[in-house]
Scaffold this motif. Structure first.
Motif, PDB file in Angstrom:
ATOM      1  N   VAL A  54      48.307  75.363  15.993  1.00 46.59           N
ATOM      2  CA  VAL A  54      47.560  75.961  14.890  1.00 46.59           C
ATOM      3  C   VAL A  54      47.839  75.194  13.608  1.00 46.59           C
ATOM      4  CG1 VAL A  54      47.244  78.042  13.489  1.00 46.59           C
ATOM      5  CG2 VAL A  54      47.623  78.248  15.952  1.00 46.59           C
ATOM      6  N   ASP A  55      46.782  74.856  12.879  1.00 50.54           N
ATOM      7  CA  ASP A  55      46.910  74.269  11.549  1.00 50.54           C
ATOM      8  C   ASP A  55      46.207  75.208  10.576  1.00 50.54           C
ATOM      9  OD1 ASP A  55      46.453  72.774   9.135  1.00 50.54           O
ATOM     10  OD2 ASP A  55      46.918  70.953  10.257  1.00 50.54           O
ATOM     11  N   GLU A  56      46.985  75.963   9.829  1.00 48.20           N
ATOM     12  CA  GLU A  56      46.412  76.942   8.912  1.00 48.20           C
ATOM     13  C   GLU A  56      45.786  76.276   7.695  1.00 48.20           C
ATOM     14  OE1 GLU A  56      49.611  79.575   8.059  1.00 48.20           O
ATOM     15  OE2 GLU A  56      49.561  80.541  10.016  1.00 48.20           O
ATOM     16  N   ASP A  57      46.347  75.148   7.249  1.00 46.40           N
ATOM     17  CA  ASP A  57      45.814  74.482   6.065  1.00 46.40           C
ATOM     18  C   ASP A  57      44.398  73.975   6.297  1.00 46.40           C
ATOM     19  OD1 ASP A  57      48.154  74.971   4.748  1.00 46.40           O
ATOM     20  OD2 ASP A  57      48.977  72.958   5.019  1.00 46.40           O
ATOM     21  N   LEU A  58      44.162  73.352   7.448  1.00 41.30           N
ATOM     22  CA  LEU A  58      42.839  72.813   7.763  1.00 41.30           C
ATOM     23  C   LEU A  58      41.981  73.801   8.539  1.00 41.30           C
ATOM     24  CD1 LEU A  58      43.811  69.139   8.679  1.00 41.30           C
ATOM     25  CD2 LEU A  58      42.766  69.977   6.561  1.00 41.30           C
ATOM     26  N   GLY A  59      42.578  74.902   8.991  1.00 35.07           N
ATOM     27  CA  GLY A  59      41.800  75.984   9.572  1.00 35.07           C
ATOM     28  C   GLY A  59      41.304  75.758  10.984  1.00 35.07           C
ATOM     29  N   PHE A  60      42.149  75.226  11.871  1.00 33.74           N
ATOM     30  CA  PHE A  60      41.723  75.043  13.256  1.00 33.74           C
ATOM     31  C   PHE A  60      42.880  75.339  14.195  1.00 33.74           C
ATOM     32  CE2 PHE A  60      43.559  70.915  12.237  1.00 33.74           C
ATOM     33  CZ  PHE A  60      44.294  70.611  13.379  1.00 33.74           C
ATOM     34  N   GLU A  61      42.528  75.548  15.460  1.00 34.04           N
ATOM     35  CA  GLU A  61      43.517  75.685  16.513  1.00 34.04           C
ATOM     36  C   GLU A  61      43.114  74.817  17.690  1.00 34.04           C
ATOM     37  OE1 GLU A  61      43.887  79.448  18.407  1.00 34.04           O
ATOM     38  OE2 GLU A  61      41.746  79.650  18.812  1.00 34.04           O
ATOM     39  N   ILE A  62      44.102  74.435  18.486  1.00 32.43           N
ATOM     40  CA  ILE A  62      43.874  73.664  19.704  1.00 32.43           C
ATOM     41  C   ILE A  62      44.589  74.371  20.841  1.00 32.43           C
ATOM     42  CG2 ILE A  62      44.200  71.466  20.896  1.00 32.43           C
ATOM     43  CD1 ILE A  62      44.366  70.129  18.141  1.00 32.43           C
ATOM     44  N   ILE A  63      43.867  74.647  21.915  1.00 33.63           N
ATOM     45  CA  ILE A  63      44.474  75.173  23.131  1.00 33.63           C
ATOM     46  C   ILE A  63      44.340  74.095  24.199  1.00 33.63           C
ATOM     47  CG2 ILE A  63      44.417  76.964  24.895  1.00 33.63           C
ATOM     48  CD1 ILE A  63      43.267  78.844  22.811  1.00 33.63           C
ATOM     49  N   ARG A  64      45.463  73.524  24.586  1.00 35.68           N
ATOM     50  CA  ARG A  64      45.441  72.442  25.561  1.00 35.68           C
ATOM     51  C   ARG A  64      45.347  73.004  26.976  1.00 35.68           C
ATOM     52  NH1 ARG A  64      50.751  69.543  23.641  1.00 35.68           N
ATOM     53  NH2 ARG A  64      51.140  71.614  22.780  1.00 35.68           N
ATOM     54  N   PRO A  65      44.488  72.434  27.822  1.00 33.78           N
ATOM     55  CA  PRO A  65      44.300  72.994  29.166  1.00 33.78           C
ATOM     56  C   PRO A  65      45.516  72.832  30.059  1.00 33.78           C
ATOM     57  CG  PRO A  65      43.084  70.934  28.934  1.00 33.78           C
ATOM     58  CD  PRO A  65      43.592  71.290  27.567  1.00 33.78           C
ATOM     59  N   THR A  66      46.283  71.754  29.887  1.00 31.75           N
ATOM     60  CA  THR A  66      47.499  71.540  30.671  1.00 31.75           C
ATOM     61  C   THR A  66      48.544  70.882  29.791  1.00 31.75           C
ATOM     62  OG1 THR A  66      47.023  69.289  31.448  1.00 31.75           O
ATOM     63  CG2 THR A  66      46.069  71.117  32.722  1.00 31.75           C
ATOM     64  N   ALA A  67      49.792  70.947  30.234  1.00 33.28           N
ATOM     65  CA  ALA A  67      50.881  70.323  29.491  1.00 33.28           C
ATOM     66  C   ALA A  67      50.845  68.805  29.585  1.00 33.28           C
ATOM     67  CB  ALA A  67      52.225  70.844  30.006  1.00 33.28           C
ATOM     68  N   ASP A  68      49.963  68.245  30.424  1.00 27.86           N
ATOM     69  CA  ASP A  68      49.821  66.792  30.498  1.00 27.86           C
ATOM     70  C   ASP A  68      49.284  66.213  29.190  1.00 27.86           C
ATOM     71  OD1 ASP A  68      50.694  66.770  33.117  1.00 27.86           O
ATOM     72  OD2 ASP A  68      48.676  66.911  33.954  1.00 27.86           O
ATOM     73  N   TRP A  69      48.593  67.051  28.404  1.00 31.55           N
ATOM     74  CA  TRP A  69      48.085  66.605  27.109  1.00 31.55           C
ATOM     75  C   TRP A  69      49.197  66.745  26.077  1.00 31.55           C
ATOM     76  CZ3 TRP A  69      43.807  63.954  26.261  1.00 31.55           C
ATOM     77  CH2 TRP A  69      42.773  64.015  27.209  1.00 31.55           C
ATOM     78  N   GLN A  70      49.642  65.621  25.554  1.00 31.65           N
ATOM     79  CA  GLN A  70      50.730  65.599  24.582  1.00 31.65           C
ATOM     80  C   GLN A  70      50.160  65.413  23.181  1.00 31.65           C
ATOM     81  OE1 GLN A  70      52.801  62.343  26.489  1.00 31.65           O
ATOM     82  NE2 GLN A  70      54.278  63.748  27.388  1.00 31.65           N
ATOM     83  N   GLY A  94      45.854  57.821  30.399  1.00 32.15           N
ATOM     84  CA  GLY A  94      45.580  57.008  29.223  1.00 32.15           C
ATOM     85  C   GLY A  94      44.450  57.542  28.368  1.00 32.15           C
ATOM     86  N   ALA A  95      43.870  58.683  28.748  1.00 30.87           N
ATOM     87  CA  ALA A  95      42.826  59.297  27.918  1.00 30.87           C
ATOM     88  C   ALA A  95      43.438  59.835  26.637  1.00 30.87           C
ATOM     89  CB  ALA A  95      42.150  60.430  28.685  1.00 30.87           C
ATOM     90  N   GLN A  96      42.634  59.908  25.587  1.00 31.74           N
ATOM     91  CA  GLN A  96      43.106  60.541  24.369  1.00 31.74           C
ATOM     92  C   GLN A  96      41.947  61.093  23.564  1.00 31.74           C
ATOM     93  OE1 GLN A  96      45.460  57.676  22.253  1.00 31.74           O
ATOM     94  NE2 GLN A  96      43.721  56.786  21.227  1.00 31.74           N
ATOM     95  N   VAL A  97      42.278  62.073  22.737  1.00 31.74           N
ATOM     96  CA  VAL A  97      41.303  62.727  21.874  1.00 31.74           C
ATOM     97  C   VAL A  97      41.849  62.708  20.454  1.00 31.74           C
ATOM     98  CG1 VAL A  97      40.069  64.859  21.341  1.00 31.74           C
ATOM     99  CG2 VAL A  97      40.452  64.209  23.733  1.00 31.74           C
TER     100      VAL A  97
END
Length: 205
Positions: A54-70, A94-97
């Protein structure tokens, strides 16, 4: 539209830089933009499947589907007001977002159209046409390819009032078939905070 043009070419530079990166990043419990972002593990059982940031300053949240996403917090900001708060990496494939938060100087559709135009002018890039995607009523996205080695997609949606969220995903062309599905699941987990930011603040320890 000067800020929008700078946003497009800043994103283009990030695309080129990120397409070959495979650095693994260790998760952190707190940090990010200001003092408010946090990573939440909902339970011991779910730690391998679900993570919330959660980033309250920028106003968004991220829910990662698996712990493989770091998740790597960057806290970068440009003079034009563009924030690049986090980069998420899939260590195995090697994927990234890359998440970018831009001032809402245009609609998601206008951002996507301008970005498509910019990418098509860059040697080696091919893109599909922007089209509505089921993230929200106004969300727009498109696919792209960089030469023969990198596939990717862009999703643009509204953020909290005055902001737009843009997700730029890349993955190696030889990645397994389930990698694009995992990318889609991660993009679906990026969204604006739905209520007062304080409702998402985690207890301080």
């Amino acid at each position: 539209m000067v800020a929008m043009r700078n946003w497009v070419w800043g994103l283009l530079a990030l695309t080129t830089a990120c397409s070959g990166s495979r650095q693994a990043v260790q998760d952190e419990g707190t940090g990010g933009s200001g003092s408010s972002p946090a990573v939440e593990d909902s339970s011991a059982e779910s730690r391998s499947t679900t993570r919330r940031y959660v980033d309250e300053d920028l106003g968004f949240e991220i829910i990662r589907p698996t712990a493989d996403w770091q998740l790597d917090e960057t806290n970068e900001r440009t003079p034009e007001g563009l924030a690049i708060p986090v980069i998420l990496r899939h260590a195995v494939s090697g994927a990234q977002v890359v998440l970018q938060v831009a001032p809402a100087v245009a609609s998601p559709t206008q951002f996507a159209e301008r970005l498509t135009e910019g990418l098509r002018q860059h040697p080696g890039f091919t893109t599909s046409d922007p089209a509505p995607i089921p993230l929200s009523d106004t969300a727009v996205g498109f696919d792209f390819q960089v030469g023969d080695g990198v596939h990717g997609k862009v999703a643009v949606r509204e953020g909290i009032p005055g902001r737009v969220l843009m997700m730029l995903a890349t993955w190696p062309a030889q990645a397994a078939e389930d990698v694009p599905r995992s990318v889609d699941a991660l993009i679906q987990g990026v969204r604006p905070l739905a209520g007062p930011a304080t409702a998402w603040r985690l207890p301080q320890r």
